[in-house]
Scaffold this motif. Structure first.
Motif, PDB file in Angstrom:
ATOM      1  N   ARG A  11     -11.248  -6.700  -9.357  1.00 24.45           N
ATOM      2  CA  ARG A  11     -12.399  -6.149  -8.651  1.00 24.45           C
ATOM      3  C   ARG A  11     -13.621  -7.043  -8.862  1.00 24.45           C
ATOM      4  NH1 ARG A  11     -11.894  -1.028  -6.496  1.00 24.45           N
ATOM      5  NH2 ARG A  11      -9.789  -0.191  -6.789  1.00 24.45           N
ATOM      6  N   PHE A  23      -0.114   5.588 -10.735  1.00 21.72           N
ATOM      7  CA  PHE A  23      -0.524   4.780  -9.589  1.00 21.72           C
ATOM      8  C   PHE A  23       0.261   5.201  -8.351  1.00 21.72           C
ATOM      9  CE2 PHE A  23      -1.481   1.930 -13.227  1.00 21.72           C
ATOM     10  CZ  PHE A  23      -2.845   1.812 -13.017  1.00 21.72           C
ATOM     11  N   THR A  24      -0.348   5.051  -7.189  1.00 23.35           N
ATOM     12  CA  THR A  24       0.260   5.511  -5.946  1.00 23.35           C
ATOM     13  C   THR A  24       0.932   4.406  -5.143  1.00 23.35           C
ATOM     14  OG1 THR A  24      -1.859   5.243  -4.794  1.00 23.35           O
ATOM     15  CG2 THR A  24      -1.401   7.402  -5.766  1.00 23.35           C
ATOM     16  N   SER A  25       0.690   3.140  -5.509  1.00 26.14           N
ATOM     17  CA  SER A  25       1.286   1.998  -4.812  1.00 26.14           C
ATOM     18  C   SER A  25       1.089   0.755  -5.666  1.00 26.14           C
ATOM     19  CB  SER A  25       0.618   1.789  -3.439  1.00 26.14           C
ATOM     20  OG  SER A  25      -0.732   1.361  -3.605  1.00 26.14           O
ATOM     21  N   GLN A  54      -7.403  -7.148  -2.325  1.00 21.94           N
ATOM     22  CA  GLN A  54      -6.242  -6.270  -2.187  1.00 21.94           C
ATOM     23  C   GLN A  54      -5.004  -7.135  -2.139  1.00 21.94           C
ATOM     24  OE1 GLN A  54      -6.161  -3.679   1.241  1.00 21.94           O
ATOM     25  NE2 GLN A  54      -5.062  -2.150   0.067  1.00 21.94           N
ATOM     26  N   ASN A  68      -0.571  -1.913  -4.710  1.00 21.20           N
ATOM     27  CA  ASN A  68      -1.976  -2.309  -4.594  1.00 21.20           C
ATOM     28  C   ASN A  68      -2.879  -1.432  -5.452  1.00 21.20           C
ATOM     29  OD1 ASN A  68      -2.134  -4.638  -3.050  1.00 21.20           O
ATOM     30  ND2 ASN A  68      -2.107  -3.545  -1.102  1.00 21.20           N
ATOM     31  N   ASP A  69      -2.552  -0.158  -5.564  1.00 19.56           N
ATOM     32  CA  ASP A  69      -3.324   0.733  -6.423  1.00 19.56           C
ATOM     33  C   ASP A  69      -3.235   0.263  -7.868  1.00 19.56           C
ATOM     34  OD1 ASP A  69      -4.894   3.019  -7.047  1.00 19.56           O
ATOM     35  OD2 ASP A  69      -3.085   4.142  -7.581  1.00 19.56           O
ATOM     36  N   HIS A  94      -5.313   4.771 -16.502  1.00 23.85           N
ATOM     37  CA  HIS A  94      -3.951   5.068 -16.076  1.00 23.85           C
ATOM     38  C   HIS A  94      -3.470   6.293 -16.840  1.00 23.85           C
ATOM     39  CE1 HIS A  94      -3.040   3.152 -19.911  1.00 23.85           C
ATOM     40  NE2 HIS A  94      -1.769   3.490 -19.784  1.00 23.85           N
ATOM     41  N   THR A 123      -5.220  -3.188  -8.286  1.00 26.76           N
ATOM     42  CA  THR A 123      -6.683  -3.074  -8.275  1.00 26.76           C
ATOM     43  C   THR A 123      -7.157  -2.038  -9.294  1.00 26.76           C
ATOM     44  OG1 THR A 123      -6.608  -1.483  -6.440  1.00 26.76           O
ATOM     45  CG2 THR A 123      -6.849  -3.805  -5.865  1.00 26.76           C
ATOM     46  N   ARG A 124      -6.385  -1.843 -10.349  1.00 32.29           N
ATOM     47  CA  ARG A 124      -6.732  -0.876 -11.395  1.00 32.29           C
ATOM     48  C   ARG A 124      -8.126  -1.167 -11.968  1.00 32.29           C
ATOM     49  NH1 ARG A 124      -2.948  -4.503 -12.672  1.00 32.29           N
ATOM     50  NH2 ARG A 124      -3.355  -5.924 -14.436  1.00 32.29           N
ATOM     51  N   ASP A 128       0.821  -1.217   0.000  1.00 31.04           N
ATOM     52  CA  ASP A 128       0.000   0.000   0.000  1.00 31.04           C
ATOM     53  C   ASP A 128       0.852   1.263   0.000  1.00 31.04           C
ATOM     54  OD1 ASP A 128      -2.659  -0.799  -0.128  1.00 31.04           O
ATOM     55  OD2 ASP A 128      -2.789  -1.168   2.021  1.00 31.04           O
TER      56      ASP A 128
END
Length: 422
Positions: A277, A190-192, A373, A194-195, A181, A198-199, A150
């Protein structure tokens, strides 16, 4: 896109682990990294807690020592991934500050599973991974790793190197153009990790099939058919070779079981490089949504000590692994109550249900309801007796000699019966 991994091992289906030789190479590289870091390398707090558990709980220490010792160490099975408990802790510690790298043909998407893979089907391993104390400790390890995934530090693997997820090969493998993206931004915006994992799809991708026909059931995940079972029993011996479904256990004793006995279970698995997702398979009113704590590395014990080649266990894991259950009273009367079970396996440390998916809320077919996640493994749909008229051809599981197609999320997998349930 073809799924990676042709082995019948449940974790190798979908590309979560490559072949045994590639895993061995990855373990050796990790072992060398640990050796290069030296004994003075800082130890993660959760690894210190694990060490303390081993020092003060003789039963846990005995089980874990025995499961490592029981792994065959011969030419047929190859070298042991882990030689002893101190080494296991050192290797786990190294994993906690890494994120999965891309590889065109030998990805290790579940590194904790890669370390433990050989031990899961040993006699002591079968017992250890069902031990609540062991599972509680592994949950802390996986939570600590998830915290790293994360964090911005996990973006180190989002680059355009050969092992990076922004490489030309990786971009083609995941089909990045389908997803939201920033193609010109650092780390694609993306910030991590996990980010990134989970795109979301771009607007217009994966439209809902038959949005105005409540009788049409759509796939809740981007997934590959695994099993289809009819006349499912309230209780059954799900730990046996053929892993029959046992509704009482799968749904953790929820009263919904009463309506579903004798019905149908459809199960599919998620691939490592695909969308992770979840979406509502039907329109209806949520009756309940809850997360069931469970095991993380427990396998069905149908192969005994064949430790280096763990058996397929996805049916078994649907009853014992950490999972989220969403119960929907369908708008189509013939469907009645539909149970959706999102199962986290191996390194998957969290099943996240959307905050809006609560009792009494109405969901529309295709609406997002949650996500895995990091990781994600398998999903089950449970229908009551007589609810389903037919299963779509694309959703039928194939035998090992056939190529099973990927079923797109929100595409049709079944149609309700014409008459309402009575």
């Amino acid at each position: 896109m073809a799924n990676q991994g042709s082995s019948t091992d449940a974790r190798r289906k979908g590309g979560w682990l490559p072949d045994a030789d590639s895993v061995q190479t990855w373990v050796e590289d990790l072992r060398q990294e640990v050796a290069d870091a030296g004994d003075d390398a800082p130890r993660h707090p959760v690894i210190a807690e694990f060490q303390d558990l081993l020092e003060h709980d003789a039963l846990v220490r005995m089980q874990l020592e025995r499961m490592i010792a029981e792994v065959p160490d011969d030419e047929e099975h190859g070298p042991r991934h882990v030689r002893d408990l101190p080494e296991l802790l050192r290797l786990l510690g190294a994993v906690l500050t890494t994120a999965p790298e891309y590889s065109q043909d030998s990805m290790v998407m579940t590194p904790v599973q890669a370390l433990l893979d050989q031990t899961t089907a040993t006699p002591s391993g079968l017992a250890a991974y069902r031990n609540p104390t062991v599972n509680a400790m592994l949950a802390k390890v996986l939570t600590a790793w998830c915290e790293h995934l994360d964090s911005p530090a996990s973006l180190s693997v989002l680059n355009d190197s050969e092992a990076g997820w922004m490489s030309q090969s990786a971009a083609a493998t995941i089909g990045i153009d389908q997803y939201q993206h920033d193609p010109h931004g650092e780390h694609w915006g993306f910030t991590s990790w996990n980010d990134f994992f989970t795109r979301r799809f771009r607007e217009g991708q994966r439209p809902v099939e038959a949005p105005d026909d409540d009788r049409v059931v759509v796939s809740p995940c981007e997934s590959t058919p695994y099993a289809l079972a009819r006349d499912v029993q309230r209780t059954d011996r799900f730990w046996l070779k053929h892993q029959p479904y046992s509704l009482q256990d799968m749904l953790a004793g929820d009263p919904a079981v009463d309506e579903l006995v004798g019905g149908t279970v459809y199960q599919a698995y998620l691939s490592a490089t695909d969308y992770h997702r979840w979406h509502a398979p039907v329109s209806g009113t949520v009756e309940r949504a809850f997360v069931v704590p469970g095991t993380y590395f427990s396998d069905a014990d149908t192969r005994g000590a064949g430790a280096a080649v763990p058996q397929e266990s996805q049916g078994y894991m649907a009853h014992v692994a950490a999972r989220a259950v969403v119960l929907i009273r369908a708008d189509a009367p013939a469907l009645g109550l539909v149970a959706v079970v999102f199962v986290g396996m191996a390194d998957v440390s969290s099943c996240v249900v959307d905050e809006a998916v609560t009792a009494g809320r109405h969901v529309t077919k295709g609406q997002e309801v949650g996500f895995f996640q990091f990781g994600g493994s398998t999903v089950c749909l449970v229908f009551g007796p007589g609810a389903i008229a037919d299963i779509a051809h694309q959703a039928l599981p194939r035998d090992e000699s056939s190529t099973t197609p990927l079923v797109h999320v929100r595409s049709r997998i079944a149609t309700a019966a014409d008459a309402p349930l009575v």
